[in-house]
Design a protein around this motif. Structure first.
Motif, PDB file in Angstrom:
ATOM      1  N   VAL A  71       0.867  -1.175   0.000  1.00  0.00           N
ATOM      2  CA  VAL A  71       0.000   0.000   0.000  1.00  0.00           C
ATOM      3  C   VAL A  71       0.909   1.232   0.000  1.00  0.00           C
ATOM      4  O   VAL A  71       1.856   1.289   0.780  1.00  0.00           O
ATOM      5  N   PRO A  72       0.659   2.233  -0.866  1.00  0.00           N
ATOM      6  CA  PRO A  72       1.563   3.388  -0.928  1.00  0.00           C
ATOM      7  C   PRO A  72       1.432   4.356   0.248  1.00  0.00           C
ATOM      8  O   PRO A  72       2.384   5.061   0.581  1.00  0.00           O
ATOM      9  N   ARG A  73       0.264   4.378   0.871  1.00  0.00           N
ATOM     10  CA  ARG A  73       0.022   5.344   1.945  1.00  0.00           C
ATOM     11  C   ARG A  73      -1.130   4.839   2.797  1.00  0.00           C
ATOM     12  O   ARG A  73      -2.098   4.304   2.283  1.00  0.00           O
ATOM     13  N   LEU A  74      -1.016   5.032   4.094  1.00  0.00           N
ATOM     14  CA  LEU A  74      -2.100   4.681   5.013  1.00  0.00           C
ATOM     15  C   LEU A  74      -2.600   5.932   5.710  1.00  0.00           C
ATOM     16  O   LEU A  74      -1.826   6.846   6.000  1.00  0.00           O
ATOM     17  N   VAL A  75      -3.884   5.925   6.000  1.00  0.00           N
ATOM     18  CA  VAL A  75      -4.482   6.943   6.855  1.00  0.00           C
ATOM     19  C   VAL A  75      -5.068   6.236   8.067  1.00  0.00           C
ATOM     20  O   VAL A  75      -5.283   5.022   8.058  1.00  0.00           O
ATOM     21  N   SER A  76      -5.316   6.995   9.103  1.00  0.00           N
ATOM     22  CA  SER A  76      -6.070   6.498  10.246  1.00  0.00           C
ATOM     23  C   SER A  76      -6.941   7.651  10.715  1.00  0.00           C
ATOM     24  O   SER A  76      -6.525   8.815  10.679  1.00  0.00           O
ATOM     25  N   VAL A  77      -8.160   7.326  11.106  1.00  0.00           N
ATOM     26  CA  VAL A  77      -9.155   8.339  11.455  1.00  0.00           C
ATOM     27  C   VAL A  77      -9.672   8.040  12.849  1.00  0.00           C
ATOM     28  O   VAL A  77     -10.029   6.892  13.146  1.00  0.00           O
ATOM     29  N   CYS A  78      -9.721   9.073  13.692  1.00  0.00           N
ATOM     30  CA  CYS A  78     -10.333   8.880  15.003  1.00  0.00           C
ATOM     31  C   CYS A  78     -11.055  10.146  15.433  1.00  0.00           C
ATOM     32  O   CYS A  78     -10.718  11.252  14.994  1.00  0.00           O
ATOM     33  N   HIS A  79     -12.058   9.960  16.273  1.00  0.00           N
ATOM     34  CA  HIS A  79     -12.788  11.081  16.861  1.00  0.00           C
ATOM     35  C   HIS A  79     -11.795  11.938  17.640  1.00  0.00           C
ATOM     36  O   HIS A  79     -10.863  11.413  18.265  1.00  0.00           O
ATOM     37  N   VAL A  80     -11.989  13.250  17.619  1.00  0.00           N
ATOM     38  CA  VAL A  80     -11.036  14.151  18.280  1.00  0.00           C
ATOM     39  C   VAL A  80     -10.902  13.877  19.780  1.00  0.00           C
ATOM     40  O   VAL A  80      -9.872  14.207  20.381  1.00  0.00           O
ATOM     41  N   ASP A  81     -11.901  13.273  20.405  1.00  0.00           N
ATOM     42  CA  ASP A  81     -11.839  12.979  21.835  1.00  0.00           C
ATOM     43  C   ASP A  81     -11.262  11.595  22.154  1.00  0.00           C
ATOM     44  O   ASP A  81     -11.123  11.244  23.322  1.00  0.00           O
TER      45      ASP A  81
END
Length: 183
Positions: A130-140
């Motif tokens: 995979v060339p790039r990964l993201v990760s997403v989380c709630h600000v809290d």
């Protein structure tokens, strides 16, 4: 399958459904996910089926995290999941592959998410390429943000999930930066 000293990351089995259902029924586990509500057993079963469809369609997906040692729970227990997915819930960052994790509450605070995520990161960059990964989380969600930092991910943006009005942090890590850090 991927093994660490304490964990086995593997594909899902039908008999994993009770553990997944119990985890998704816990309001604390689900508070930062989707609409923040626990899932029904039917929704959990649909999720499990979807996890396997993703593996077949994409060649990657969510690994079940099974304990290999009795610390912090019985050997063979499914403590949660870690893996890769396409973050369709956040169209503004597509195309993208997301690394994520979710653990049942008894397994919080034992380093399991980080241990599993390190191996998923390696799988993504060294095997799936995979060339790039993201990760997403709630600000809290400080615990998930902490795991992202330990993985070497850096903040790309803050945004809001459409239709949910949930403020989130999006972090990223490129394959090139990951590989440079390995030398």
């Amino acid at each position: 399958m991927i093994e660490t000293d304490r964990l086995l990351l593997r594909r899902w089995h039908d008999d994993d459904l009770p553990a997944l259902t119990a985890m998704y029924a816990d309001p604390e586990v689900m508070r930062y996910v989707g609409d923040g509500l626990p899932r029904t057993s039917e929704e959990s079963a649909a999720a499990l089926a979807g996890y396997e469809r993703d593996w077949e369609a994409r060649g990657f997906g969510l690994f079940a995290i099974e304990l290999r040692t009795s610390d912090p729970g019985p050997v063979g227990t499914v403590a949660g999941w870690a893996g890769l997915a396409v973050p369709e819930f956040l169209p503004e960052i597509l195309p993208a592959v997301e690394i994520g994790w979710r653990l049942a509450r008894p397994y919080w605070g034992h380093g399991i998410a980080t241990e599993a995520a390190v191996e998923v990161l390696r799988f993504a960059f060294e095997y799936a390429r995979v060339p790039r990964l993201v990760s997403v989380c709630h600000v809290d969600n400080a615990a998930s943000a902490n795991v992202m930092t330990k993985l070497g991910m850096t903040e790309e943006r803050r945004t809001v999930v459409p239709g949910r009005d949930k403020p989130v942090i999006v972090t990223e890590l490129s394959r090139g930066r990951y590989l440079r850090g390995r030398t």
